[in-house]
Design a protein around this motif. Structure first.
Motif, PDB file in Angstrom:
ATOM      1  N   ALA A   1      71.316  26.002  13.423  1.00  0.00           N
ATOM      2  CA  ALA A   1      72.137  25.637  12.269  1.00  0.00           C
ATOM      3  C   ALA A   1      73.445  24.989  12.711  1.00  0.00           C
ATOM      4  O   ALA A   1      73.852  23.945  12.178  1.00  0.00           O
ATOM      5  N   VAL A   2      74.100  25.593  13.688  1.00  0.00           N
ATOM      6  CA  VAL A   2      75.396  25.056  14.142  1.00  0.00           C
ATOM      7  C   VAL A   2      75.206  23.714  14.851  1.00  0.00           C
ATOM      8  O   VAL A   2      75.976  22.769  14.615  1.00  0.00           O
ATOM      9  N   VAL A   3      74.180  23.601  15.670  1.00  0.00           N
ATOM     10  CA  VAL A   3      73.905  22.326  16.339  1.00  0.00           C
ATOM     11  C   VAL A   3      73.608  21.250  15.297  1.00  0.00           C
ATOM     12  O   VAL A   3      74.072  20.106  15.419  1.00  0.00           O
ATOM     13  N   SER A   4      72.876  21.597  14.262  1.00  0.00           N
ATOM     14  CA  SER A   4      72.583  20.646  13.190  1.00  0.00           C
ATOM     15  C   SER A   4      73.862  20.186  12.501  1.00  0.00           C
ATOM     16  O   SER A   4      74.022  19.000  12.197  1.00  0.00           O
ATOM     17  N   MET A   5      74.764  21.107  12.243  1.00  0.00           N
ATOM     18  CA  MET A   5      76.023  20.747  11.591  1.00  0.00           C
ATOM     19  C   MET A   5      76.847  19.800  12.447  1.00  0.00           C
ATOM     20  O   MET A   5      77.417  18.831  11.945  1.00  0.00           O
ATOM     21  N   VAL A   6      76.903  20.087  13.734  1.00  0.00           N
ATOM     22  CA  VAL A   6      77.643  19.205  14.648  1.00  0.00           C
ATOM     23  C   VAL A   6      76.996  17.824  14.668  1.00  0.00           C
ATOM     24  O   VAL A   6      77.689  16.792  14.616  1.00  0.00           O
ATOM     25  N   ALA A   7      75.672  17.781  14.706  1.00  0.00           N
ATOM     26  CA  ALA A   7      74.962  16.502  14.732  1.00  0.00           C
ATOM     27  C   ALA A   7      75.185  15.709  13.447  1.00  0.00           C
ATOM     28  O   ALA A   7      75.358  14.485  13.484  1.00  0.00           O
ATOM     29  N   VAL A   8      75.190  16.394  12.318  1.00  0.00           N
ATOM     30  CA  VAL A   8      75.433  15.717  11.044  1.00  0.00           C
ATOM     31  C   VAL A   8      76.833  15.114  11.025  1.00  0.00           C
ATOM     32  O   VAL A   8      77.024  13.957  10.622  1.00  0.00           O
ATOM     33  N   PHE A   9      77.814  15.887  11.459  1.00  0.00           N
ATOM     34  CA  PHE A   9      79.184  15.365  11.477  1.00  0.00           C
ATOM     35  C   PHE A   9      79.304  14.194  12.453  1.00  0.00           C
ATOM     36  O   PHE A   9      79.896  13.154  12.127  1.00  0.00           O
ATOM     37  N   ALA A  10      78.721  14.338  13.634  1.00  0.00           N
ATOM     38  CA  ALA A  10      78.775  13.258  14.629  1.00  0.00           C
ATOM     39  C   ALA A  10      78.076  12.011  14.105  1.00  0.00           C
ATOM     40  O   ALA A  10      78.567  10.885  14.298  1.00  0.00           O
ATOM     41  N   GLY A  11      76.958  12.197  13.436  1.00  0.00           N
ATOM     42  CA  GLY A  11      76.242  11.058  12.866  1.00  0.00           C
ATOM     43  C   GLY A  11      77.051  10.359  11.790  1.00  0.00           C
ATOM     44  O   GLY A  11      77.107   9.128  11.733  1.00  0.00           O
ATOM     45  N   ALA A  12      77.685  11.143  10.934  1.00  0.00           N
ATOM     46  CA  ALA A  12      78.515  10.557   9.876  1.00  0.00           C
ATOM     47  C   ALA A  12      79.661   9.763  10.484  1.00  0.00           C
ATOM     48  O   ALA A  12      79.978   8.651  10.034  1.00  0.00           O
ATOM     49  N   TRP A  13      80.264  10.313  11.506  1.00  0.00           N
ATOM     50  CA  TRP A  13      81.379   9.626  12.181  1.00  0.00           C
ATOM     51  C   TRP A  13      80.891   8.356  12.880  1.00  0.00           C
ATOM     52  O   TRP A  13      81.494   7.297  12.761  1.00  0.00           O
TER      53      TRP A  13
END
Length: 121
Positions: free
Chosen positions: A77-89
């Motif tokens: 879950a946490v890795v997914s959240m980081v990936a989503v934020f990084a992708g958005a950025w």
């Protein structure tokens, strides 16, 4: 009317949870827990099926019994959240979207990480 709404939300959540099994950016556990909650209010048959399911049942029982999330589910879950934020950025999301994510994602991660791990699923 509300029973139908709960059923639709439950089916949608379950579909997202199933997709999350194969897509690393979509967390499975929260969607399966939401589906179980919705099915408990709309369809006892689907709720019982979900609790007896080989893959999803242990997640739900662990949450119901211990309010716990397995360590592997927390990590994903946490890795997914980081990936989503990084992708958005990386894809140039607007500042507004990045600020919203910068507030909501860490709060959600904090909630997930502070839940007990309980018995393994």
């Amino acid at each position: 009317m509300f029973r139908t709404l709960w059923l639709l939300i439950g089916l949608t959540s379950l579909a997202l949870g199933i997709v999350g099994v194969v897509l690393p950016l979509l967390p499975t556990t929260p969607f399966v827990l939401l589906a179980a909650y919705c099915f408990a209010r709309s369809s006892p048959r689907l709720h019982d099926w979900l609790l007896a399911h080989r893959m999803f049942g242990p997640l739900i029982r662990n949450w119901n019994a211990h309010r716990a999330i397995a360590p592997r589910a927390k990590l994903l879950a946490v890795v997914s959240m980081v990936a989503v934020f990084a992708g958005a950025w990386a894809f140039g999301a607007s500042d507004r979207v990045l600020i919203i994510q910068a507030v909501i994602l860490p709060a959600t991660a904090l909630f997930i990480l502070t839940r007990p791990s309980g018995p393994r699923a």
